[in-house]
Design a protein around this motif. Structure first.
Motif, PDB file in Angstrom:
ATOM      1  N   GLU A  17      -6.275 -54.101 -12.385  1.00  0.00           N
ATOM      2  CA  GLU A  17      -6.001 -53.044 -11.409  1.00  0.00           C
ATOM      3  C   GLU A  17      -6.723 -51.759 -11.802  1.00  0.00           C
ATOM      4  O   GLU A  17      -7.329 -51.090 -10.960  1.00  0.00           O
ATOM      5  CB  GLU A  17      -4.499 -52.766 -11.317  1.00  0.00           C
ATOM      6  CG  GLU A  17      -3.692 -53.792 -10.576  1.00  0.00           C
ATOM      7  CD  GLU A  17      -2.206 -53.464 -10.581  1.00  0.00           C
ATOM      8  OE1 GLU A  17      -1.815 -52.372 -11.038  1.00  0.00           O
ATOM      9  OE2 GLU A  17      -1.432 -54.327 -10.128  1.00  0.00           O
ATOM     10  N   GLN A  18      -6.646 -51.419 -13.070  1.00  0.00           N
ATOM     11  CA  GLN A  18      -7.286 -50.197 -13.554  1.00  0.00           C
ATOM     12  C   GLN A  18      -8.806 -50.307 -13.459  1.00  0.00           C
ATOM     13  O   GLN A  18      -9.482 -49.364 -13.080  1.00  0.00           O
ATOM     14  CB  GLN A  18      -6.850 -49.919 -15.004  1.00  0.00           C
ATOM     15  CG  GLN A  18      -7.229 -48.554 -15.507  1.00  0.00           C
ATOM     16  CD  GLN A  18      -8.388 -48.592 -16.471  1.00  0.00           C
ATOM     17  OE1 GLN A  18      -8.851 -49.630 -16.911  1.00  0.00           O
ATOM     18  NE2 GLN A  18      -8.864 -47.414 -16.797  1.00  0.00           N
ATOM     19  N   GLU A  19      -9.339 -51.483 -13.778  1.00  0.00           N
ATOM     20  CA  GLU A  19     -10.786 -51.684 -13.686  1.00  0.00           C
ATOM     21  C   GLU A  19     -11.262 -51.682 -12.245  1.00  0.00           C
ATOM     22  O   GLU A  19     -12.427 -51.386 -11.974  1.00  0.00           O
ATOM     23  CB  GLU A  19     -11.177 -52.992 -14.376  1.00  0.00           C
ATOM     24  CG  GLU A  19     -11.044 -52.934 -15.894  1.00  0.00           C
ATOM     25  CD  GLU A  19     -11.255 -54.280 -16.555  1.00  0.00           C
ATOM     26  OE1 GLU A  19     -11.307 -55.318 -15.845  1.00  0.00           O
ATOM     27  OE2 GLU A  19     -11.346 -54.299 -17.799  1.00  0.00           O
ATOM     28  N   SER A  23      -6.250 -45.350 -10.958  1.00  0.00           N
ATOM     29  CA  SER A  23      -6.212 -44.510 -12.164  1.00  0.00           C
ATOM     30  C   SER A  23      -5.224 -45.089 -13.183  1.00  0.00           C
ATOM     31  O   SER A  23      -4.263 -45.774 -12.831  1.00  0.00           O
ATOM     32  CB  SER A  23      -5.813 -43.083 -11.808  1.00  0.00           C
ATOM     33  OG  SER A  23      -4.448 -43.026 -11.456  1.00  0.00           O
ATOM     34  N   THR A  24      -5.490 -44.786 -14.443  1.00  0.00           N
ATOM     35  CA  THR A  24      -4.627 -45.289 -15.514  1.00  0.00           C
ATOM     36  C   THR A  24      -3.206 -44.770 -15.352  1.00  0.00           C
ATOM     37  O   THR A  24      -2.247 -45.521 -15.524  1.00  0.00           O
ATOM     38  CB  THR A  24      -5.195 -44.868 -16.882  1.00  0.00           C
ATOM     39  OG1 THR A  24      -6.545 -45.335 -16.986  1.00  0.00           O
ATOM     40  CG2 THR A  24      -4.389 -45.446 -18.016  1.00  0.00           C
ATOM     41  N   GLU A  26      -1.671 -43.957 -12.653  1.00  0.00           N
ATOM     42  CA  GLU A  26      -1.029 -44.635 -11.525  1.00  0.00           C
ATOM     43  C   GLU A  26      -0.583 -46.043 -11.909  1.00  0.00           C
ATOM     44  O   GLU A  26       0.516 -46.482 -11.560  1.00  0.00           O
ATOM     45  CB  GLU A  26      -2.008 -44.684 -10.346  1.00  0.00           C
ATOM     46  CG  GLU A  26      -1.380 -45.012  -9.027  1.00  0.00           C
ATOM     47  CD  GLU A  26      -2.386 -44.899  -7.882  1.00  0.00           C
ATOM     48  OE1 GLU A  26      -2.166 -45.608  -6.882  1.00  0.00           O
ATOM     49  OE2 GLU A  26      -3.350 -44.121  -7.993  1.00  0.00           O
ATOM     50  N   VAL A  27      -1.425 -46.762 -12.639  1.00  0.00           N
ATOM     51  CA  VAL A  27      -1.071 -48.118 -13.087  1.00  0.00           C
ATOM     52  C   VAL A  27       0.146 -48.056 -14.008  1.00  0.00           C
ATOM     53  O   VAL A  27       1.085 -48.847 -13.871  1.00  0.00           O
ATOM     54  CB  VAL A  27      -2.269 -48.787 -13.814  1.00  0.00           C
ATOM     55  CG1 VAL A  27      -1.847 -50.097 -14.461  1.00  0.00           C
ATOM     56  CG2 VAL A  27      -3.417 -49.023 -12.859  1.00  0.00           C
ATOM     57  N   CYS A  28       0.150 -47.087 -14.920  1.00  0.00           N
ATOM     58  CA  CYS A  28       1.269 -46.942 -15.853  1.00  0.00           C
ATOM     59  C   CYS A  28       2.556 -46.599 -15.123  1.00  0.00           C
ATOM     60  O   CYS A  28       3.621 -47.142 -15.441  1.00  0.00           O
ATOM     61  CB  CYS A  28       0.941 -45.886 -16.901  1.00  0.00           C
ATOM     62  SG  CYS A  28      -0.390 -46.384 -18.011  1.00  0.00           S
ATOM     63  N   GLN A  35       0.854 -44.572 -21.286  1.00  0.00           N
ATOM     64  CA  GLN A  35      -0.599 -44.743 -21.342  1.00  0.00           C
ATOM     65  C   GLN A  35      -1.035 -45.279 -22.695  1.00  0.00           C
ATOM     66  O   GLN A  35      -1.979 -46.063 -22.776  1.00  0.00           O
ATOM     67  CB  GLN A  35      -1.295 -43.424 -21.024  1.00  0.00           C
ATOM     68  CG  GLN A  35      -1.184 -43.041 -19.571  1.00  0.00           C
ATOM     69  CD  GLN A  35      -2.021 -41.825 -19.224  1.00  0.00           C
ATOM     70  OE1 GLN A  35      -2.790 -41.317 -20.026  1.00  0.00           O
ATOM     71  NE2 GLN A  35      -1.872 -41.342 -18.001  1.00  0.00           N
ATOM     72  N   PHE A  38      -0.577 -48.922 -22.543  1.00  0.00           N
ATOM     73  CA  PHE A  38      -1.606 -49.509 -21.687  1.00  0.00           C
ATOM     74  C   PHE A  38      -2.918 -49.658 -22.447  1.00  0.00           C
ATOM     75  O   PHE A  38      -3.557 -50.709 -22.405  1.00  0.00           O
ATOM     76  CB  PHE A  38      -1.832 -48.664 -20.431  1.00  0.00           C
ATOM     77  CG  PHE A  38      -2.951 -49.176 -19.580  1.00  0.00           C
ATOM     78  CD1 PHE A  38      -2.753 -50.230 -18.715  1.00  0.00           C
ATOM     79  CD2 PHE A  38      -4.228 -48.630 -19.662  1.00  0.00           C
ATOM     80  CE1 PHE A  38      -3.788 -50.735 -17.935  1.00  0.00           C
ATOM     81  CE2 PHE A  38      -5.261 -49.117 -18.904  1.00  0.00           C
ATOM     82  CZ  PHE A  38      -5.047 -50.176 -18.034  1.00  0.00           C
ATOM     83  N   TYR A  39      -3.323 -48.616 -23.163  1.00  0.00           N
ATOM     84  CA  TYR A  39      -4.587 -48.684 -23.894  1.00  0.00           C
ATOM     85  C   TYR A  39      -4.521 -49.661 -25.063  1.00  0.00           C
ATOM     86  O   TYR A  39      -5.523 -50.281 -25.419  1.00  0.00           O
ATOM     87  CB  TYR A  39      -5.018 -47.296 -24.353  1.00  0.00           C
ATOM     88  CG  TYR A  39      -5.576 -46.477 -23.211  1.00  0.00           C
ATOM     89  CD1 TYR A  39      -6.719 -46.886 -22.525  1.00  0.00           C
ATOM     90  CD2 TYR A  39      -4.949 -45.312 -22.789  1.00  0.00           C
ATOM     91  CE1 TYR A  39      -7.225 -46.154 -21.461  1.00  0.00           C
ATOM     92  CE2 TYR A  39      -5.448 -44.560 -21.735  1.00  0.00           C
ATOM     93  CZ  TYR A  39      -6.585 -44.995 -21.084  1.00  0.00           C
ATOM     94  OH  TYR A  39      -7.097 -44.270 -20.028  1.00  0.00           O
ATOM     95  N   LYS A  42      -5.043 -52.887 -23.413  1.00  0.00           N
ATOM     96  CA  LYS A  42      -6.434 -52.991 -22.985  1.00  0.00           C
ATOM     97  C   LYS A  42      -7.344 -53.320 -24.162  1.00  0.00           C
ATOM     98  O   LYS A  42      -8.280 -54.105 -24.025  1.00  0.00           O
ATOM     99  CB  LYS A  42      -6.886 -51.698 -22.305  1.00  0.00           C
ATOM    100  CG  LYS A  42      -8.242 -51.826 -21.654  1.00  0.00           C
ATOM    101  CD  LYS A  42      -8.584 -50.618 -20.817  1.00  0.00           C
ATOM    102  CE  LYS A  42      -9.945 -50.810 -20.183  1.00  0.00           C
ATOM    103  NZ  LYS A  42     -10.295 -49.693 -19.324  1.00  0.00           N
TER     104      LYS A  42
END
Length: 87
Positions: A17-19, A23-24, A26-28, A35, A38-39, A42
């Motif tokens: 979704e982020q790719e 935006s990060t 928004e995904v979070c 975040q 998330f990272y 990732k």
């Protein structure tokens, strides 16, 4: 280690979704994670497909099994050396 509340397939979906342009932040917000988390996901799962994650999990399980076997084998080896040395 603490088990994630997300399955690997869900994590890969979030990364995709982020790719895809979301935006990060928004995904979070959508999935309820920080975040930083998330990272971290990732960095571990980025560029992978679900089948790759299954292979990774199998290799991690095998590696853990071998790490548990090594001390037992070393102990057996030491006991055998002691027995042979005393005779």
């Amino acid at each position: 280690m603490r088990k994630s509340r997300f399955a690997e397939a869900q994590i890969i979906g979030m990364i995709k979704e982020q790719e895809a342009g979301m935006s990060t932040a928004e995904v979070c917000r959508k999935h309820g994670l920080s975040q930083g988390t998330f990272y971290k996901y990732k960095s571990k799962y980025g560029g992978m497909e679900v089948s790759d994650v299954a292979k990774l999990r199998a290799m991690e399980d095998e590696n853990a099994r071998l790490k548990r076997l090594l001390p037992d084998t070393m102990l057996d080896n030491a006991v055998l050396k002691d027995l042979l040395g005393k005779n």
